[in-house]
Motif scaffolding. Structure first.
Motif, PDB file in Angstrom:
ATOM      1  N   GLY A  74      32.084  62.162  27.149  1.00  0.00           N
ATOM      2  CA  GLY A  74      32.208  60.878  26.473  1.00  0.00           C
ATOM      3  C   GLY A  74      30.954  60.035  26.566  1.00  0.00           C
ATOM      4  N   SER A  75      31.126  58.759  26.253  1.00  0.00           N
ATOM      5  CA  SER A  75      30.016  57.809  26.265  1.00  0.00           C
ATOM      6  C   SER A  75      29.829  57.207  27.650  1.00  0.00           C
ATOM      7  N   VAL A  76      28.614  56.834  27.946  1.00  0.00           N
ATOM      8  CA  VAL A  76      28.317  56.127  29.193  1.00  0.00           C
ATOM      9  C   VAL A  76      28.882  54.712  29.106  1.00  0.00           C
ATOM     10  N   MET A  77      29.555  54.266  30.163  1.00  0.00           N
ATOM     11  CA  MET A  77      30.001  52.868  30.237  1.00  0.00           C
ATOM     12  C   MET A  77      28.916  52.044  30.925  1.00  0.00           C
ATOM     13  N   TRP A  78      28.622  50.874  30.340  1.00  0.00           N
ATOM     14  CA  TRP A  78      27.618  49.962  30.898  1.00  0.00           C
ATOM     15  C   TRP A  78      28.319  48.690  31.353  1.00  0.00           C
ATOM     16  N   GLN A  79      28.180  48.366  32.637  1.00  0.00           N
ATOM     17  CA  GLN A  79      28.914  47.211  33.151  1.00  0.00           C
ATOM     18  C   GLN A  79      28.429  45.886  32.554  1.00  0.00           C
ATOM     19  N   HIS A  80      27.200  45.820  32.100  1.00  0.00           N
ATOM     20  CA  HIS A  80      26.726  44.541  31.572  1.00  0.00           C
ATOM     21  C   HIS A  80      27.458  44.144  30.288  1.00  0.00           C
ATOM     22  N   THR A  81      28.238  45.072  29.717  1.00  0.00           N
ATOM     23  CA  THR A  81      29.001  44.767  28.507  1.00  0.00           C
ATOM     24  C   THR A  81      30.441  44.367  28.811  1.00  0.00           C
ATOM     25  N   ARG A  82      30.804  44.255  30.084  1.00  0.00           N
ATOM     26  CA  ARG A  82      32.213  44.169  30.474  1.00  0.00           C
ATOM     27  C   ARG A  82      32.624  42.789  30.984  1.00  0.00           C
ATOM     28  N   ASP A  83      31.857  41.771  30.654  1.00  0.00           N
ATOM     29  CA  ASP A  83      32.108  40.429  31.171  1.00  0.00           C
ATOM     30  C   ASP A  83      33.526  39.944  30.873  1.00  0.00           C
ATOM     31  N   ALA A  84      33.998  40.124  29.653  1.00  0.00           N
ATOM     32  CA  ALA A  84      35.319  39.616  29.266  1.00  0.00           C
ATOM     33  C   ALA A  84      36.423  40.271  30.087  1.00  0.00           C
ATOM     34  N   ALA A  85      36.301  41.571  30.335  1.00  0.00           N
ATOM     35  CA  ALA A  85      37.330  42.273  31.111  1.00  0.00           C
ATOM     36  C   ALA A  85      37.367  41.768  32.547  1.00  0.00           C
ATOM     37  N   TYR A  86      36.204  41.516  33.126  1.00  0.00           N
ATOM     38  CA  TYR A  86      36.166  41.018  34.498  1.00  0.00           C
ATOM     39  C   TYR A  86      36.743  39.600  34.571  1.00  0.00           C
ATOM     40  N   ALA A 173      30.579  40.547  41.029  1.00  0.00           N
ATOM     41  CA  ALA A 173      30.371  41.324  42.245  1.00  0.00           C
ATOM     42  C   ALA A 173      30.995  42.711  42.100  1.00  0.00           C
ATOM     43  N   TYR A 174      30.513  43.614  42.912  1.00  0.00           N
ATOM     44  CA  TYR A 174      30.876  45.028  42.816  1.00  0.00           C
ATOM     45  C   TYR A 174      32.375  45.271  42.912  1.00  0.00           C
ATOM     46  N   GLN A 175      33.054  44.648  43.894  1.00  0.00           N
ATOM     47  CA  GLN A 175      34.436  45.015  44.174  1.00  0.00           C
ATOM     48  C   GLN A 175      35.353  44.819  42.969  1.00  0.00           C
ATOM     49  N   LEU A 176      35.227  43.697  42.296  1.00  0.00           N
ATOM     50  CA  LEU A 176      36.087  43.445  41.137  1.00  0.00           C
ATOM     51  C   LEU A 176      35.705  44.355  39.977  1.00  0.00           C
ATOM     52  N   ALA A 177      34.420  44.485  39.721  1.00  0.00           N
ATOM     53  CA  ALA A 177      33.969  45.273  38.573  1.00  0.00           C
ATOM     54  C   ALA A 177      34.393  46.731  38.702  1.00  0.00           C
ATOM     55  N   GLN A 205      43.521  46.621  47.535  1.00  0.00           N
ATOM     56  CA  GLN A 205      44.185  45.322  47.500  1.00  0.00           C
ATOM     57  C   GLN A 205      44.121  44.738  46.088  1.00  0.00           C
ATOM     58  N   LEU A 206      42.973  44.827  45.449  1.00  0.00           N
ATOM     59  CA  LEU A 206      42.813  44.342  44.085  1.00  0.00           C
ATOM     60  C   LEU A 206      43.652  45.153  43.101  1.00  0.00           C
ATOM     61  N   GLN A 207      43.661  46.462  43.271  1.00  0.00           N
ATOM     62  CA  GLN A 207      44.470  47.305  42.387  1.00  0.00           C
ATOM     63  C   GLN A 207      45.944  46.918  42.465  1.00  0.00           C
ATOM     64  N   GLY A 208      46.420  46.676  43.696  1.00  0.00           N
ATOM     65  CA  GLY A 208      47.812  46.277  43.860  1.00  0.00           C
ATOM     66  C   GLY A 208      48.108  44.937  43.217  1.00  0.00           C
ATOM     67  N   ALA A 209      47.215  43.965  43.411  1.00  0.00           N
ATOM     68  CA  ALA A 209      47.436  42.624  42.864  1.00  0.00           C
ATOM     69  C   ALA A 209      47.411  42.624  41.342  1.00  0.00           C
ATOM     70  N   LEU A 210      46.542  43.446  40.765  1.00  0.00           N
ATOM     71  CA  LEU A 210      46.377  43.482  39.308  1.00  0.00           C
ATOM     72  C   LEU A 210      47.312  44.481  38.636  1.00  0.00           C
ATOM     73  N   GLY A 211      48.125  45.181  39.425  1.00  0.00           N
ATOM     74  CA  GLY A 211      49.050  46.148  38.861  1.00  0.00           C
ATOM     75  C   GLY A 211      48.358  47.362  38.266  1.00  0.00           C
ATOM     76  N   LEU A 212      47.259  47.798  38.881  1.00  0.00           N
ATOM     77  CA  LEU A 212      46.470  48.914  38.356  1.00  0.00           C
ATOM     78  C   LEU A 212      46.751  50.194  39.148  1.00  0.00           C
ATOM     79  N   PRO A 213      46.573  51.354  38.506  1.00  0.00           N
ATOM     80  CA  PRO A 213      46.761  52.626  39.226  1.00  0.00           C
ATOM     81  C   PRO A 213      45.764  52.740  40.376  1.00  0.00           C
ATOM     82  N   GLN A 214      46.168  53.464  41.412  1.00  0.00           N
ATOM     83  CA  GLN A 214      45.306  53.678  42.567  1.00  0.00           C
ATOM     84  C   GLN A 214      44.843  55.130  42.591  1.00  0.00           C
ATOM     85  N   PRO A 215      43.553  55.362  42.374  1.00  0.00           N
ATOM     86  CA  PRO A 215      43.048  56.740  42.392  1.00  0.00           C
ATOM     87  C   PRO A 215      43.063  57.327  43.784  1.00  0.00           C
TER      88      PRO A 215
END
Length: 303
Positions: A74-86, A173-177, A205-215
Motif C-alpha cells: 500500500g501507500s506510505v502513511m505520513w503523520q504530518h497529514t493526520r492533524d484532524a484525526a489526532y 506527541a508520539y503516544q497519541l499519534a 491505556q489510550l486504546q482502552g479509553a478511545l475504544g480502539l483495538p489492542q494489537p
C-alpha cells in the motif's frame, strides 16, 4: 488484536536521519514476522516533529528499505497529514475527563522523577501556553499484557507519569499519534525495539479509553555498541551500507542478530534470496529474550 482481518504489521521510523544497523534489525524483524504469517507490512513515516526531521531524510529511509529488499504494501502513511484525526482523539479524551491542559515546564518539576500532576485540577498558570497530558491515574490499573518475546508484562501508568499528548508548541506527541495511526491502519501486530516497551502501558491505556483495538506486541532486543550504548541517530550511529557487498553483509548480520542462524553461504546472496530464506525459516522460538545484542564488528558500512 483485531481478529476481523489477517496479520498486519508496520514499520514506523522517525525521519530524523538515515536508518542504521539497529533500525535495520527492527525493520527486518517486523517484516519477517508479517511475511511469515502471510500478512501485510506497512510503512508509516512518523514526521510529527518537523524540527527533528531534516529535508530528504524520509526519502532516504524509503530508499534504504528498498535497497535492502524490504518492500511494503500500500501507500506510505505520513503523520504530518493526520492533524484532524489526532485532534478528534484528543477532543474525545478531554470529554472523557482523562486529558487536561498543563502549563508546567520541565524546569519546574525536574527535581521529581515524573511530572507530579500539578495541573490535574486546573491550570497552574493560565498566562502560559499549555500542553495536553493524559491522566495516568484513571482507568484500569495496572496495565497487563503478554509480550510475544518477553512474556507477561505489568506496569502501573501512574508510576510512569502523565504523558504529554500535545505539546505547548501545538505539535502532536508520539503516544497519541501512534495509537490513532495503528488503529487507522488496522495494525494487528506491533514489532519494535525493547526501548519502547515501557511506552506500551500509555498506549494501551489510550486504546482502552478511545475504544480502539489492542494489537499484539513483540519487542526486540536492542542493538548496542561494544560499550553498551544503544545505536541511535542521536549518538551518530553510521548509516546503512549502500554498496552491494555491504548491503548483503549487513542484511545477513541482521538475520544473525535476530537469532535466525542463517547458513554462512547466504551471506553472499542478494537481498531477495536472503529474504526468501528468512521468511520461510522465521522462528520466534529461536529469538532469545535478551535485552541487548552487540553490533557485529563489521556492521559499519565503513569497514
Amino acid at each position: 488484536m483485531n481478529d476481523s482481518i489477517g496479520y498486519r504489521g508496520r514499520f514506523a521510523p522517525t525521519p530524523s536521519g538515515p536508518l542504521h544497523f539497529g533500525s535495520l534489525v527492527a525493520a527486518l524483524g517486523s517484516y519477517l514476522d508479517a511475511r511469515a504469517a502471510q500478512g501485510e507490512w506497512l510503512v508509516r513515516i512518523e514526521d510529527i516533529d518537523p524540527p527533528r526531521c531534516p529535508d530528504g531524510a524520509a526519502s532516504t529511509i524509503l530508499r534504504q528499505l528498498e535497497t535492502f529488499g524490504l518492500e511494503w504494501d500500500g501507500s506510505v502513511m505520513w503523520q504530518h497529514t493526520r492533524d484532524a484525526a489526532y485532534q478528534t482523539a484528543l477532543d474525545q479524551l478531554i470529554q472523557l475527563g482523562i486529558a487536561y491542559p498543563c502549563s508546567c515546564s520541565r524546569k519546574q518539576w525536574q527535581a521529581f522523577d515524573i511530572y507530579p500532576g500539578w495541573c490535574r485540577d486546573g491550570v497552574c498558570d493560565p498566562t502560559q501556553p499549555v500542553a495536553w497530558r493524559l491522566r495516568s491515574d484513571l482507568g484500569e490499573r495496572p496495565i497487563q499484557w503478554q509480550d510475544r518475546l518477553f512474556g507477561a508484562q505489568q506496569f502501573d501508568p501512574a508510576e510512569l507519569g502523565d504523558v504529554v499528548l500535545k505539546r505547548k508548541d501545538n505539535l502532536w506527541a508520539y503516544q497519541l499519534a501512534v495509537v490513532v495511526d495503528d488503529a487507522e491502519q488496522q495494525v494487528t501486530d506491533v514489532v519494535r525495539g525493547l526501548d519502547l516497551l515501557d511506552n506500551t502501558p500509555w498506549q494501551r491505556q489510550l486504546q482502552g479509553a478511545l475504544g480502539l483495538p489492542q494489537p499484539r506486541y513483540l519487542h526486540l532486543p536492542l542493538i548496542v555498541t561494544a560499550e553498551g550504548q544503544k545505536l541511535s541517530k542521536q549518538n551518530l550511529a553510521p548509516a546503512l551500507a549502500e554498496d552491494e557487498r555491504g548491503v548483503r553483509r549487513q542484511l545477513f548480520q541482521a538475520l544473525a542478530a535476530l537469532d535466525q542462524a542463517p547458513p554462512q553461504a547466504l551471506a553472499a546472496e542478494p537481498p531477495a534470496t536472503q529474504l526468501h530464506w528468512a521468511v520461510a525459516n522465521w522462528s520466534l522460538e529461536q529469538l532469545r529474550p535478551a535485552k541487548h545484542r552487540s553490533i557485529p564488528p563489521s556492521a559499519s558500512p565503513g569497514d
